[in-house]
Motif scaffolding. Structure first.
Motif, PDB file in Angstrom:
ATOM      1  N   ALA A  23      -5.024   4.744 -11.171  1.00  0.00           N
ATOM      2  CA  ALA A  23      -6.325   4.568 -11.809  1.00  0.00           C
ATOM      3  C   ALA A  23      -6.421   3.173 -12.395  1.00  0.00           C
ATOM      4  N   ALA A  24      -7.519   2.504 -12.091  1.00  0.00           N
ATOM      5  CA  ALA A  24      -7.736   1.146 -12.573  1.00  0.00           C
ATOM      6  C   ALA A  24      -8.753   1.142 -13.699  1.00  0.00           C
ATOM      7  N   SER A  30     -14.507  -6.459 -10.431  1.00  0.00           N
ATOM      8  CA  SER A  30     -14.017  -7.536  -9.577  1.00  0.00           C
ATOM      9  C   SER A  30     -12.983  -7.067  -8.551  1.00  0.00           C
ATOM     10  N   ILE A  31     -12.699  -5.760  -8.541  1.00  0.00           N
ATOM     11  CA  ILE A  31     -11.672  -5.244  -7.628  1.00  0.00           C
ATOM     12  C   ILE A  31     -12.152  -5.288  -6.197  1.00  0.00           C
ATOM     13  N   ASN A  32     -11.296  -5.777  -5.322  1.00  0.00           N
ATOM     14  CA  ASN A  32     -11.578  -5.803  -3.886  1.00  0.00           C
ATOM     15  C   ASN A  32     -10.612  -4.842  -3.201  1.00  0.00           C
ATOM     16  N   THR A  33      -9.558  -5.367  -2.644  1.00  0.00           N
ATOM     17  CA  THR A  33      -8.597  -4.542  -1.930  1.00  0.00           C
ATOM     18  C   THR A  33      -7.700  -3.771  -2.902  1.00  0.00           C
ATOM     19  N   VAL A  48       2.903  -0.905   2.049  1.00  0.00           N
ATOM     20  CA  VAL A  48       2.830   0.445   2.612  1.00  0.00           C
ATOM     21  C   VAL A  48       1.453   0.660   3.241  1.00  0.00           C
ATOM     22  N   ALA A  49       0.409   0.440   2.441  1.00  0.00           N
ATOM     23  CA  ALA A  49      -0.951   0.657   2.928  1.00  0.00           C
ATOM     24  C   ALA A  49      -1.938  -0.083   2.050  1.00  0.00           C
ATOM     25  N   LEU A  50      -3.029  -0.525   2.682  1.00  0.00           N
ATOM     26  CA  LEU A  50      -4.116  -1.195   1.973  1.00  0.00           C
ATOM     27  C   LEU A  50      -5.434  -0.565   2.367  1.00  0.00           C
ATOM     28  N   ASN A  96      -1.265  -1.682  -6.209  1.00  0.00           N
ATOM     29  CA  ASN A  96      -1.675  -3.084  -6.221  1.00  0.00           C
ATOM     30  C   ASN A  96      -3.177  -3.166  -6.004  1.00  0.00           C
ATOM     31  N   VAL A  97      -3.842  -3.974  -6.805  1.00  0.00           N
ATOM     32  CA  VAL A  97      -5.252  -4.258  -6.560  1.00  0.00           C
ATOM     33  C   VAL A  97      -5.443  -5.758  -6.603  1.00  0.00           C
ATOM     34  N   TYR A  98      -6.424  -6.216  -5.827  1.00  0.00           N
ATOM     35  CA  TYR A  98      -6.762  -7.632  -5.834  1.00  0.00           C
ATOM     36  C   TYR A  98      -8.125  -7.780  -6.482  1.00  0.00           C
TER      37      TYR A  98
END
Length: 114
Positions: A23-24, A30-33, A48-50, A96-98
């Motif tokens: 959870a972010a 501003s979250i993308n990937t 692992v996965a995006l 991970n979030v970008y």
């Protein structure tokens, strides 16, 4: 800043399943990937996965057909459904979030053992 809270790791037998959630909060607009990485003892951290905002996915070859990544943009969560787990899936899994820059969760241990 973006804060990430992971849950769902644990101990499972080979062939079993686990579901990881992340959870972010914070600058979520501003979250993308969003994605998951893992790091096994003595090894480098690996993808692992995006999943993109639009739902496009990318998987490591080693997990294709076994793992499924999904996200809920309304809830700002990303999940990883892991099926048919193998010994070699044992690792610490990191969300991970970008969001202009990469952000990492604290990590959750997944152990596959009989």
């Amino acid at each position: 800043q973006v804060q990430l809270v992971e849950s769902g790791g644990g101990l499972v037998q080979p062939g079993g399943s686990l579901r990881l959630s992340c959870a972010a909060s914070g600058r979520i607009f501003s979250i993308n990937t969003m994605g998951w990485y893992r790091q096994a003892p003595g090894k480098e951290r690996e993808l692992v996965a995006l999943i993109t905002t639009g739902g496009r996915t990318n998987y490591a070859d080693s997990v294709k057909g076994r793992f499924t990544i999904s996200r809920d943009n309304a809830k700002n969560t990303v999940n990883l459904q892991m099926n048919s787990l193998k010994f070699e899936d044992t690792a610490v899994y990191y969300c991970n979030v970008y969001a202009e820059v990469p952000y990492w969760g604290q990590g959750t241990q997944v152990t596959v053992s009989s």
